[in-house]
Design a protein around this motif. Structure first.
Motif, short mmCIF file in Angstrom:
data_model
loop_
_atom_site.label_atom_id
_atom_site.label_comp_id
_atom_site.label_asym_id
_atom_site.label_seq_id
_atom_site.Cartn_x
_atom_site.Cartn_y
_atom_site.Cartn_z
N TYR A 195 0.87 -1.17 0.00
CA TYR A 195 0.00 0.00 0.00
C TYR A 195 0.90 1.22 0.00
O TYR A 195 1.69 1.43 0.93
CB TYR A 195 -0.90 -0.03 1.23
N LEU A 196 0.81 2.04 -1.05
CA LEU A 196 1.72 3.16 -1.27
C LEU A 196 0.94 4.46 -1.46
O LEU A 196 0.77 4.95 -2.58
CB LEU A 196 2.61 2.87 -2.48
N PRO A 197 0.43 5.05 -0.37
CA PRO A 197 -0.23 6.36 -0.46
C PRO A 197 0.82 7.47 -0.41
O PRO A 197 1.32 7.82 0.65
CB PRO A 197 -1.13 6.37 0.77
N LEU A 198 1.16 8.00 -1.56
CA LEU A 198 2.23 8.99 -1.67
C LEU A 198 1.83 10.33 -1.08
O LEU A 198 0.64 10.68 -1.03
CB LEU A 198 2.61 9.16 -3.14
N GLN A 199 2.83 11.11 -0.67
CA GLN A 199 2.56 12.48 -0.24
C GLN A 199 2.21 13.34 -1.44
O GLN A 199 1.40 14.26 -1.34
CB GLN A 199 3.78 13.06 0.48
N ALA A 200 2.82 13.07 -2.56
CA ALA A 200 2.56 13.81 -3.79
C ALA A 200 1.10 13.62 -4.22
O ALA A 200 0.58 12.51 -4.13
CB ALA A 200 3.49 13.30 -4.90
N VAL A 201 0.42 14.68 -4.64
CA VAL A 201 0.97 16.00 -4.94
C VAL A 201 0.32 17.08 -4.08
O VAL A 201 0.03 18.18 -4.53
CB VAL A 201 0.77 16.32 -6.45
N HIS A 202 0.10 16.72 -2.81
CA HIS A 202 -0.50 17.62 -1.84
C HIS A 202 0.43 18.80 -1.57
O HIS A 202 1.65 18.68 -1.67
CB HIS A 202 -0.74 16.83 -0.54
N ALA A 203 -0.16 19.95 -1.20
CA ALA A 203 0.64 21.08 -0.75
C ALA A 203 1.43 20.68 0.50
O ALA A 203 1.02 19.76 1.21
CB ALA A 203 -0.27 22.26 -0.45
N PRO A 204 2.57 21.32 0.78
CA PRO A 204 3.13 22.51 0.14
C PRO A 204 3.78 22.20 -1.21
O PRO A 204 4.17 21.07 -1.47
CB PRO A 204 4.19 22.98 1.15
N LEU A 205 3.86 23.23 -2.04
CA LEU A 205 4.41 23.06 -3.38
C LEU A 205 5.94 23.05 -3.31
O LEU A 205 6.59 24.09 -3.32
CB LEU A 205 3.91 24.18 -4.29
N THR B 247 -6.90 33.41 -0.27
CA THR B 247 -5.69 33.47 0.53
C THR B 247 -4.88 32.21 0.30
O THR B 247 -5.37 31.11 0.48
CB THR B 247 -6.03 33.60 2.02
N HIS B 248 -3.64 32.36 -0.10
CA HIS B 248 -2.76 31.23 -0.37
C HIS B 248 -2.09 30.78 0.92
O HIS B 248 -2.02 31.53 1.89
CB HIS B 248 -1.70 31.68 -1.39
N THR B 249 -1.61 29.55 0.97
CA THR B 249 -1.06 29.02 2.21
C THR B 249 0.22 29.72 2.64
O THR B 249 0.60 29.65 3.79
CB THR B 249 -0.78 27.52 2.08
N ASP B 250 0.91 30.39 1.72
CA ASP B 250 2.12 31.10 2.12
C ASP B 250 1.82 32.57 2.43
O ASP B 250 2.72 33.40 2.48
CB ASP B 250 3.21 30.98 1.05
N ASN B 251 0.52 32.86 2.65
CA ASN B 251 0.03 34.19 3.03
C ASN B 251 0.18 35.23 1.93
O ASN B 251 0.06 36.42 2.18
CB ASN B 251 0.73 34.68 4.31
N THR B 252 0.44 34.78 0.70
CA THR B 252 0.36 35.69 -0.43
C THR B 252 -1.02 35.57 -1.03
O THR B 252 -1.81 34.71 -0.65
CB THR B 252 1.42 35.33 -1.49
N LEU B 253 -1.35 36.44 -1.94
CA LEU B 253 -2.66 36.39 -2.57
C LEU B 253 -2.53 35.98 -4.02
O LEU B 253 -1.65 36.46 -4.73
CB LEU B 253 -3.35 37.76 -2.47
N ARG B 254 -3.39 35.06 -4.43
CA ARG B 254 -3.42 34.64 -5.82
C ARG B 254 -4.82 34.88 -6.36
O ARG B 254 -5.79 34.89 -5.61
CB ARG B 254 -3.07 33.14 -5.95
N PHE B 255 -4.91 35.01 -7.67
CA PHE B 255 -6.20 35.20 -8.31
C PHE B 255 -6.50 33.97 -9.15
O PHE B 255 -5.68 33.54 -9.96
CB PHE B 255 -6.19 36.45 -9.18
N ILE B 256 -7.67 33.38 -8.93
CA ILE B 256 -8.08 32.19 -9.65
C ILE B 256 -9.31 32.52 -10.49
O ILE B 256 -10.33 32.97 -9.96
CB ILE B 256 -8.44 31.05 -8.66
N PRO B 257 -9.23 32.35 -11.82
CA PRO B 257 -10.39 32.64 -12.66
C PRO B 257 -11.49 31.62 -12.42
O PRO B 257 -11.23 30.43 -12.34
CB PRO B 257 -9.83 32.52 -14.08
#
Length: 535
Positions: free
Chosen positions: A231-241, A450-460
Motif C-alpha cells: 500500500y503506497l499512499p504517496l505524499q505527492a501531490v499535496h501542498a506545500p508546493l 488566501t494562499h497558504t504562504d500568506n500571499t494572494l493569488r487570483f483564480i479565474p
C-alpha cells in the motif's frame, strides 16, 4: 460470499462449475489458483485535469502507458477530502458507518477509524499476505493501537498526519482551546513505531519510492512464498508546493508559478510510479500483480491542481471534488486497453481485493461491492447507487425541501442510477480552467483567495448561478457530467425519491466522531515528534 475459506483447499473434483468459472475469473487455473500480488498506489489531491490521458498539459508518460494498457475508470468516485477516502478504501465502509462523516482527522484530535473495524491489511494478512505500507496514514494515531502496524501492516514507513514539508518531514499546526492559541510543531516520519531522524533533506516522493522498492526486493530475497500487498499512499501531490528544480524546468511554458511547480511534482510522482512498477517486473512479480492507481480526492485549485472541465474542486460535493482519476493494470485482466464507464467507488476496493485474495469476509458489514468482473471483463457494475456523504455537523443551509423525508439543509449527496442529488451547502461550485489556458471569450470573474504562504493569488472562475438559499440540486449526471443543468425544479418527484434514499442512509448512520483537539498531542511533550499521546 468469499470464494474459499482459508482452511479449505478444494480440488478440481469437488468444484462446482460455477466455482470453477470463479477461479478462472481471477486469473488462475482450476486447482492451481495463485493469490495475486497487490500494488495499491494513492496520489494525494491529484485532479481530473492533472493526468496526461485526460488532456492535461502535464506530462505523465508512465501513468498514461499503464492506464492505456489497463482499464481506465471513467466513472470512479472517491471522497472530497483525505481521511474519509482513506477510511473507506481501507475498510469498505461508508464514512457514515465509521463516524468519520465530518472533516478530516486533525493532527491533535484523539480520533481514528474504530478499532473494531478490520482494515484491508488485517484481512489480507489473515489470508496469508505479507502486508507493507509506505507513505501517508491520516486515519488516526492518538493511541498506539491506531498505528499502521497495529492495523494489519507488517511494516510501516511514512507519516501519520495529513500533510507536512517534503524535505524536512515536519508539520506545524495551530490549535485553539478557548482563548488559548498554540502552535504545535514536530517531526512526522516513522519506521513502524519509531521516528526516523536522519532523512531531513530527502524529498519524500523519492524517499518513499526507494523504500517501496526495498520492500519488494526484501520480500523476494527472503524467499517468502507469501503474496505481497504493498500500500503506497504517496505524499505527492499535496501542498506545500515543493519539488527538486530539475522536474520544473520542462514546464517553463506554464506561466502560473503554482501550476508550474505542481506540474513538476506530478512529473516526479510519475517517475516514481515508473520505477516501482519496473521493480515489480525486475524481481519477477509483475506477471501475477494487480496494480490499482487512485487519487484520494479532486485537485486543490488553490495549490496548482485542476479538475477542468468538471465543476468544483477538493472539499466539494461537485464532480470536481469526487470524480477520481483511477485505473487498474494487471496481466490478470481478461480485457485490457479499455475504459470503464461503470459506476465504481473507493469502498469497492475492499471486497474486490478480498475476492482476489480468497479472504473470508463472512460477518463483515460492507458498503462496497466486488467489482472485479466489471473491471476485468467489462460486465455491468453491481453498484447501482452511491452515497457520497451525509454530514450533520456542517452548518445547515436554506429551508427544508417540502415533503422530502430528509432535511435538505444538511450537507449530503447521493447518486442513484443516472441521477445525482446534492443538498445543503455543497462547497465551491465553479468551473476553473487551467491558469494558462483561459478561454477569454467565456465569461468569468476573478476571485481572491488566501494562499497558504500568506500571499494572494487570483483564480479565474466561471460564474456559478445560485441563490444564497438554494440547498437542492438535481442532475442527470450521465448526460450532464459537468453539472450545468439543475433539474430540481423540473423533476420534484425525483428529488423526493432521492431524499427518501438519503433518509434511509441517515437512519443507518452512527454518531459523528469529531472530538476536540488535545494539547497533550504537542510534539514538544514527545521528543519533538508527532506520535501517539494517550496510553
Amino acid at each position: 460470499m468469499p470464494l474459499f475459506r482459508h482452511n479449505y483447499s478444494p480440488t478440481p473434483s469437488c468444484l462446482t462449475f460455477a466455482v470453477f468459472l470463479q477461479i478462472i475469473a481471477v486469473g488462475g487455473e482450476a486447482g492451481a489458483f495463485k493469490q495475486p500480488h497487490i500494488l495499491f498506489i494513492v496520489a494525494d489531491d491529484f485532479g481530473w485535469n492533472d493526468v496526461g490521458y485526460h488532456g492535461s498539459e502535464i506530462h505523465t508518460p508512465a501513468l498514461d502507458r499503464l492506464a492505456a494498457d489497463g482499464v481506465k475508470l471513467d466513472s470512479y468516485y472517491v471522497q472530497p477530502i483525505c481521511s474519509p477516502t482513506r477510511s473507506q478504501l481501507l475498510t469498505g465502509r461508508y464514512q457514515i458507518h465509521t463516524g468519520l462523516q465530518h472533516g478530516v482527522i486533525r493532527p491533535a484530535q484523539p480520533n481514528g477509524v474504530p478499532l473494531d473495524v478490520p482494515t484491508i491489511a488485517d484481512m489480507l494478512k489473515s489470508a496469508g499476505y505479507s502486508t507493507h505500507m509506505v507513505g501517508k496514514w491520516h486515519i488516526g494515531f492518538y493511541k498506539k493501537e491506531y498505528m499502521p502496524t497495529y492495523r494489519g501492516f507488517d511494516s510501516f514507513y511514512g507519516y501519520l498526519l495529513g500533510a507536512e514539508q517534503y524535505y524536512t518531514h515536519k508539520r506545524c499546526f495551530d490549535i485553539h482551546e478557548g482563548r488559548t492559541h498554540k502552535r504545535l510543531c514536530g517531526l512526522d516520519l516513522h519506521e513502524n513505531d519509531k521516528p526516523v531522524l536522519n532523512e531531513s533533506g530527502t524529498y519524500s516522493t523519492q524517499l518513499f519510492t526507494t523504500r517501496a522498492e526495498r520492500v519488494v526486493k526484501e520480500h523476494v530475497k527472503s524467499g517468502s512464498n507469501k503474496p505481497l500487498f504493498l500500500y503506497l499512499p504517496l505524499q505527492a501531490v499535496h501542498a506545500p508546493l515543493e519539488v527538486p528544480p530539475e522536474y520544473v524546468h520542462k514546464y517553463d511554458f506554464i506561466k502560473d508559478k503554482a501550476r508550474r511547480k505542481y506540474a513538476g511534482m506530478v512529473s516526479c510522482m510519475d517517475e516514481a510510479v515508473a520505477n516501482i512498477t519496473k521493480t515489480f517486473k525486475n524481481f519477477g512479480l509483475w506477471d501475477n500483480t494487480v496494480l490499482i492507481f487512485s487519487t484520494d480526492n479532486g485537485g486543490q485549485v488553490k495549490e496548482g491542481g485542476n479538475n477542468w472541465p468538471l465543476r468544483g474542486w477538493k472539499g466539494s460535493l461537485w464532480e470536481g471534488g469526487m470524480r477520481g482519476v483511477g485505473f487498474v493494470n494487471s496481466p490478470l485482466l481478461e480485457k485490457n486497453s479499455t475504459t470503464s464507464q461503470e459506476l465504481l467507488h473507493v469502498s469497492d476496493w475492499f471486497p474486490t481485493l478480498m475476492y482476489l485474495a480468497r479472504a473470508n469476509t463472512t460477518g463483515l458489514k460492507l458498503d462496497g461491492y466486488n467489482v472485479w468482473q466489471t473491471i476485468s471483463k467489462g460486465k455491468p457494475s453491481p453498484r447501482k447507487e452511491l452515497l457520497h456523504n451525509i454530514d450533520p455537523l456542517e452548518w445547515p443551509s436554506g429551508s427544508p425541501f417540502p415533503g422530502g423525508g430528509f432535511d435538505s439543509r444538511v450537507r449530503a449527496a447521493v447518486r442513484v442510477g443516472r441521477w445525482k442529488l446534492i443538498t445543503g451547502n455543497p462547497g465551491p461550485g465553479t468551473w476553473v480552467p487551467p491558469p494558462d489556458k483561459r478561454d477569454t471569450t467565456l465569461h468569468f470573474k476573478r476571485t481572491e483567495h488566501t494562499h497558504t504562504d500568506n500571499t494572494l493569488r487570483f483564480i479565474p472562475r466561471y460564474k456559478e448561478k445560485r441563490s444564497d438559499t438554494q440547498n437542492v440540486w438535481l442532475f442527470d449526471i450521465m448526460k450532464d457530467p459537468l453539472e450545468k443543468d439543475d433539474l430540481s425544479q423540473k423533476y420534484p418527484s425525483v428529488v423526493r425519491n432521492l431524499l427518501q434514499r438519503l433518509a434511509y442512509y441517515n437512519s443507518t448512520a452512527v454518531p459523528v466522531r469529531y472530538p476536540p483537539e488535545d494539547l497533550n498531542a504537542d510534539p514538544a511533550k514527545h521528543g519533538g515528534v508527532w506520535r501517539p499521546w494517550e496510553d
